[in-house]
Motif scaffolding. Structure first.
Motif, PDB file in Angstrom:
ATOM      1  N   LEU A  31       0.854  -1.180   0.000  1.00 46.81           N
ATOM      2  CA  LEU A  31       0.000   0.000   0.000  1.00 46.81           C
ATOM      3  C   LEU A  31       0.885   1.223   0.000  1.00 46.81           C
ATOM      4  N   ALA A  34      -0.485   6.975   2.781  1.00 45.95           N
ATOM      5  CA  ALA A  34      -1.376   8.112   2.564  1.00 45.95           C
ATOM      6  C   ALA A  34      -0.645   9.422   2.805  1.00 45.95           C
ATOM      7  N   TYR A 100       9.018   1.279  17.967  1.00 42.68           N
ATOM      8  CA  TYR A 100       7.553   1.284  17.923  1.00 42.68           C
ATOM      9  C   TYR A 100       6.990   0.242  18.887  1.00 42.68           C
ATOM     10  N   LYS A 101       6.152   0.685  19.821  1.00 40.43           N
ATOM     11  CA  LYS A 101       5.479  -0.199  20.771  1.00 40.43           C
ATOM     12  C   LYS A 101       6.452  -1.171  21.419  1.00 40.43           C
ATOM     13  N   PHE A 131       0.967   5.452  14.677  1.00 35.14           N
ATOM     14  CA  PHE A 131      -0.428   5.501  14.228  1.00 35.14           C
ATOM     15  C   PHE A 131      -0.646   6.671  13.274  1.00 35.14           C
ATOM     16  N   LEU A 133       1.485   8.032  11.431  1.00 43.40           N
ATOM     17  CA  LEU A 133       2.179   7.771  10.172  1.00 43.40           C
ATOM     18  C   LEU A 133       1.460   6.713   9.345  1.00 43.40           C
ATOM     19  N   GLY A 134       0.500   6.029   9.956  1.00 41.30           N
ATOM     20  CA  GLY A 134      -0.175   4.951   9.245  1.00 41.30           C
ATOM     21  C   GLY A 134       0.633   3.670   9.216  1.00 41.30           C
ATOM     22  N   VAL A 135       1.480   3.474  10.221  1.00 41.04           N
ATOM     23  CA  VAL A 135       2.255   2.230  10.310  1.00 41.04           C
ATOM     24  C   VAL A 135       1.288   1.088  10.624  1.00 41.04           C
ATOM     25  N   TYR A 136       1.286   0.039   9.802  1.00 41.33           N
ATOM     26  CA  TYR A 136       0.407  -1.080  10.120  1.00 41.33           C
ATOM     27  C   TYR A 136       1.169  -2.368  10.362  1.00 41.33           C
ATOM     28  N   ARG A 153       7.231   5.103   1.060  1.00 38.47           N
ATOM     29  CA  ARG A 153       7.198   4.149   2.164  1.00 38.47           C
ATOM     30  C   ARG A 153       7.430   2.746   1.626  1.00 38.47           C
TER      31      ARG A 153
ATOM     32  N   PRO B  47      -5.699  -2.655   7.533  1.00 39.52           N
ATOM     33  CA  PRO B  47      -4.644  -2.598   6.521  1.00 39.52           C
ATOM     34  C   PRO B  47      -3.701  -3.800   6.574  1.00 39.52           C
ATOM     35  N   LYS B  48      -3.679  -4.467   7.709  1.00 34.05           N
ATOM     36  CA  LYS B  48      -2.740  -5.581   7.866  1.00 34.05           C
ATOM     37  C   LYS B  48      -3.344  -6.875   7.321  1.00 34.05           C
ATOM     38  N   PRO B  60      -2.988  -6.097  15.997  1.00 33.31           N
ATOM     39  CA  PRO B  60      -2.798  -4.955  16.897  1.00 33.31           C
ATOM     40  C   PRO B  60      -3.219  -3.638  16.266  1.00 33.31           C
ATOM     41  N   ILE B  61      -2.978  -3.505  14.971  1.00 30.53           N
ATOM     42  CA  ILE B  61      -3.326  -2.234  14.326  1.00 30.53           C
ATOM     43  C   ILE B  61      -4.840  -2.029  14.326  1.00 30.53           C
ATOM     44  N   ASP B  64      -5.780  -0.719  17.653  1.00 34.12           N
ATOM     45  CA  ASP B  64      -5.455   0.711  17.732  1.00 34.12           C
ATOM     46  C   ASP B  64      -6.507   1.540  16.993  1.00 34.12           C
ATOM     47  N   MET B  65      -6.926   1.030  15.834  1.00 35.94           N
ATOM     48  CA  MET B  65      -7.898   1.789  15.045  1.00 35.94           C
ATOM     49  C   MET B  65      -9.251   1.830  15.755  1.00 35.94           C
ATOM     50  N   ALA B  68      -8.993   4.315  18.413  1.00 34.71           N
ATOM     51  CA  ALA B  68      -9.019   5.679  17.879  1.00 34.71           C
ATOM     52  C   ALA B  68     -10.451   6.081  17.532  1.00 34.71           C
ATOM     53  N   LEU B  86      -8.868   8.501   9.677  1.00 34.98           N
ATOM     54  CA  LEU B  86      -8.205   7.228   9.407  1.00 34.98           C
ATOM     55  C   LEU B  86      -7.737   7.145   7.955  1.00 34.98           C
ATOM     56  N   PHE B  90      -4.101   6.065   6.819  1.00 37.86           N
ATOM     57  CA  PHE B  90      -3.912   4.741   6.216  1.00 37.86           C
ATOM     58  C   PHE B  90      -4.316   4.687   4.746  1.00 37.86           C
TER      59      PHE B  90
END
Lengths: 178, 160
Positions: A31, A34, A100-101, A131, A133-136, A153, B47-48, B60-61, B64-65, B68, B86, B90
């Motif tokens: 992806l 964004a 991260y975490k 979050f 940054l949209g890190v997944y 990215r 997204p994962k 986990p993501i 978090d979402m 949020a 969001l 993302f």
């Protein structure tokens, strides 16, 4: 005229073939961020090695850098660690870490044991900057230009191939543009 | 005896109560709010694990979402604000219900195009067969005389 209709199945098959062929080899998990073209989100987090020192988005200014998102809980981060060390030491790439975490002690032990490729590491135990940054999923690696704008990215392990094909050309472009 | 049955009924209902507690960990002021939360998290995509919404996903993501979404709801954000926040992070990818814009117009229009094409094809076939039916209903004088001749020949066939 009627003959022409006999070609319809052939045409349909060819069109379908072209569409499906275009999809072969494409990674559906890839992806684009964004945030490409936007500034790194504002943050205020402590440095990993020094809980007193606060870091913010100004850390990216002045030089094109890589932002590498990692954690000691992430096995793929271990895989790419040697490659990151090579980039930092041999190629002189400026890498900013985003822990991260994770847990500060574990992270510091990891860097002492395996070597530290990061010029500076942002400590983000709750994943707030991650979050924004949209890190997944770690590891993720961003190219940030000298004005602190996200340019690219990469999700997944950074290795020689990823560096040569993706990261190096982009870093080069923004270095020359600056 | 009656008391025993009541005990059994209560024991059977216990898991239901536990499930309800788990669903309520976030705590909502009203049922409508909880309903709104459920709708939001069911139309946001993880997204994962890309074929799950964040309500179903254990990644986990996704947690978090969900947090949020919950936090923004408590802060009084509208649905559009929440989804927008969001998407900003993302990407449009997280929407199971994407906005109609230049990029997605084909996505939205494809079903209509497919149905329209199908109707055109069916209409074409019907019109053609009807036209052919009209043509063949009436025989020309020439055809009629030929038919008469063929039938007459058959009657004279020595083998029959």
């Amino acid at each position: 005229m009627k003959r022409m209709f006999l070609f319809i199945p052939l045409i349909l098959v060819v069109v379908l073939g072209v569409v499906l062929f275009a999809g072969i080899g494409k990674d559906p998990n890839r992806l684009d961020s964004a945030l490409v073209g936007k500034s790194v989100p504002a943050f205020s987090l402590s440095e990993l090695g020094n809980a007193e020192a606060q870091l913010d988005a100004a850390v990216f200014e002045g030089e094109v850098s890589l932002l590498n998102v990692w954690g000691t809980w992430c096995p793929a981060c271990r895989d790419e660690h040697d490659d990151l060390l090579r980039l930092a030491e041999d190629k002189g790439v400026r890498i900013i870490g985003l822990n991260y975490k994770d847990n500060r002690d574990d992270a510091l032990t990891w860097l002492t044991r395996l070597g530290n490729p990061y010029e500076v590491t942002i400590y983000d135990p709750r994943g707030t900057l991650g979050f924004d940054l949209g890190v997944y999923g770690a590891p993720e690696t961003y190219v940030i230009d000298a004005d602190g704008i996200v340019r690219y990215r990469h999700v997944g392990v950074v290795n020689e191939k990823v560096w040569k094909q993706d990261l190096e050309p982009i870093m080069k472009r923004y270095r020359e543009g600056a | 005896m009656g008391r025993r049955i009541a005990m059994w009924v209560l024991a059977l209902m216990l898991p239901l109560q536990l499930a309800a507690d788990e669903a309520n960990v976030q705590g909502f002021d009203s049922l409508q709010e909880e309903q709104r939360y459920r709708e939001l998290i069911s139309e946001l995509r993880c997204p994962k694990c890309q074929n799950q919404n964040i309500a179903d996903s254990n990644a986990p993501i996704s947690r978090d979402m969900r947090d949020a979404v919950y936090r923004m709801m408590q802060d009084g954000a509208s649905d559009d604000d929440i989804v927008g926040a969001l998407v900003d992070r993302f990407g449009e990818f997280v929407r199971y219900n994407p906005e109609l814009d230049r990029r997605t117009v084909l996505l939205w229009a494809t079903p209509a195009i497919a149905v329209g094409t199908g109707l055109l094809v069916v209409a074409g076939i019907v019109i053609r067969s009807r036209r052919r039916g009209e043509q063949s209903a009436e025989l020309t004088a020439e055809e009629r005389s030929r038919v008469d001749q063929l039938l007459a020949d058959e009657d004279r066939d020595p083998r029959s």
